[in-house]
Design an enzyme around this catalytic site. Sequence first.
Site, PDB file in Angstrom:
ATOM      1  N   HIS A 280       0.807  -1.217   0.000  1.00 12.12           N
ATOM      2  CA  HIS A 280       0.000   0.000   0.000  1.00 12.12           C
ATOM      3  C   HIS A 280       0.840   1.267   0.000  1.00 12.12           C
ATOM      4  O   HIS A 280       0.419   2.295  -0.536  1.00 12.12           O
ATOM      5  CB  HIS A 280      -0.925   0.021   1.219  1.00 12.12           C
ATOM      6  CG  HIS A 280      -1.653   1.319   1.362  1.00 12.12           C
ATOM      7  ND1 HIS A 280      -2.602   1.741   0.448  1.00 12.12           N
ATOM      8  CD2 HIS A 280      -1.538   2.319   2.263  1.00 12.12           C
ATOM      9  CE1 HIS A 280      -3.058   2.932   0.801  1.00 12.12           C
ATOM     10  NE2 HIS A 280      -2.428   3.302   1.900  1.00 12.12           N
ATOM     11  N   CYS A 281       2.035   1.236   0.573  1.00 11.52           N
ATOM     12  CA  CYS A 281       2.746   2.488   0.837  1.00 11.52           C
ATOM     13  C   CYS A 281       3.691   2.947  -0.270  1.00 11.52           C
ATOM     14  O   CYS A 281       3.537   4.036  -0.814  1.00 11.52           O
ATOM     15  CB  CYS A 281       3.521   2.362   2.149  1.00 11.52           C
ATOM     16  SG  CYS A 281       2.461   2.297   3.608  1.00 11.52           S
ATOM     17  N   ILE A 282       4.694   2.140  -0.597  1.00 13.89           N
ATOM     18  CA  ILE A 282       5.754   2.615  -1.488  1.00 13.89           C
ATOM     19  C   ILE A 282       5.247   2.993  -2.882  1.00 13.89           C
ATOM     20  O   ILE A 282       5.694   3.991  -3.447  1.00 13.89           O
ATOM     21  CB  ILE A 282       6.905   1.591  -1.552  1.00 13.89           C
ATOM     22  CG1 ILE A 282       7.534   1.458  -0.163  1.00 13.89           C
ATOM     23  CG2 ILE A 282       7.966   2.031  -2.552  1.00 13.89           C
ATOM     24  CD1 ILE A 282       8.669   0.488  -0.077  1.00 13.89           C
TER      25      ILE A 282
END
Length: 445
Positions: A280-282
């Site tokens: 989800h983040c990078i």
Amino acid sequence: MAVEEISTQARETLESRIRTREALIGIVGLGYVGLPLAVEFARAGMRVVGIDVDDHRVAEIGAGRSYIPDVSSAVLQDLVKRGSLRATVEFPMLAEADAVVICVQTPFTAAKEPDLRFVVAALGEVANRLHPGELVVLQSTTYPGTTEEVALPLLAASGLRVGEDYFLAFSPERVDPGNTRFSTRDIPKVVGGITPACAAAAQLLFEQVVTRVYRVSSARVAELTKLLENVFRSVNIALVNELTLLCDRMGVDVWEVIGAAATKPFGFMPFYPGPGVGGHCIPVDPYYLSSKAKEYDFNTRFIVLAAEINENMPYYVADRVTEAINVHARKSISSAGILGLGVAYKAGIGDVRKSPAVKVLERLGRRGASIAYHDPYVARIRIHGQDYASVPLTAEEIGRADCVLILTDHPGIDYGWVVKHASLVFDTRNATKSVGAPAANVLKL
């Protein structure tokens, strides 16, 4: 650590209930971030109610079955049986909460602009039930200013005064799914509030469940801290991914280069190439930062370029595999069989969100390849518009494939055995490094 004293009864009551562990904690979103946090609060002796719109998650928690590797089913079942933790789809259960922590997803749109609909929906539910003495903490990764510009107006509509009647803060999640070294309790927590009183309340809350809380001057600083952490990783991964493309042209083993550079005891931190970035983040955070930067007439060219390099890696891998099939198997990709090893975005977990492995297999499927996959953590998945089930990793399945494509280096797989039975292996993760001497049938990224 002591927190500042303020004169309002609301603050004194909240502080007392947190210190005595009488507080009811509401967790909105019971995924990889929310569920481990809910468990930690429950283990600390507080009552926890988790809210999630996913009926399946709620049912699993009620049965004491964890769907996240970082949470033991035995621990979860004990907490549920004791009544310390319960899950529901009903937001009215938050009406009595002393503190609410929002842990919902923050994706981006097709135009790569921030999509805060889940955050806004959660905040709306909280705002409808906001009461004096309540603490609201946003944990979802987002752009700097979200807490002040989005959360605060929604909650202020209640008529309550922030920092006096209720408290609002941001504390970024720092979860690394599958990491057995650092759990939720071990990872320092950054907190920033709308007011000093808000920050102090959030600090006190998280001091009950983590070993260290690092307080910053504002929610905006805390929000940008999270983006810096992930953009740092994105940029460095992009660096080695681009170097990988150069090494391919030069005929140099990029893995050997990185291994040699990593022997330097200062001034170097190893990052490794792969088929792209997932989770989800990078893949998301660079665009959250870029979008906000445009409001200040600032273009984050370096950061966006790094994200684009990482996004291009699945296409590069698909091209390399297509070429390898043609040269080594003397086949067209349209008549080739591909066995993908791993479809999760990282080793040791079953999370396929924005997984580059899926993108590679979809790309090869579009070129006509026959696709199969094995992943001990992902039983079923949709690839190229079709539903697939994980096949057993047998000599027969390996032998049937023209190429075994290692996309996720899951533990517990004997890669030497895979190499022994495969006609061709394309390794994007250097998982075959343990095989020893370079095998003639192994190609690496």
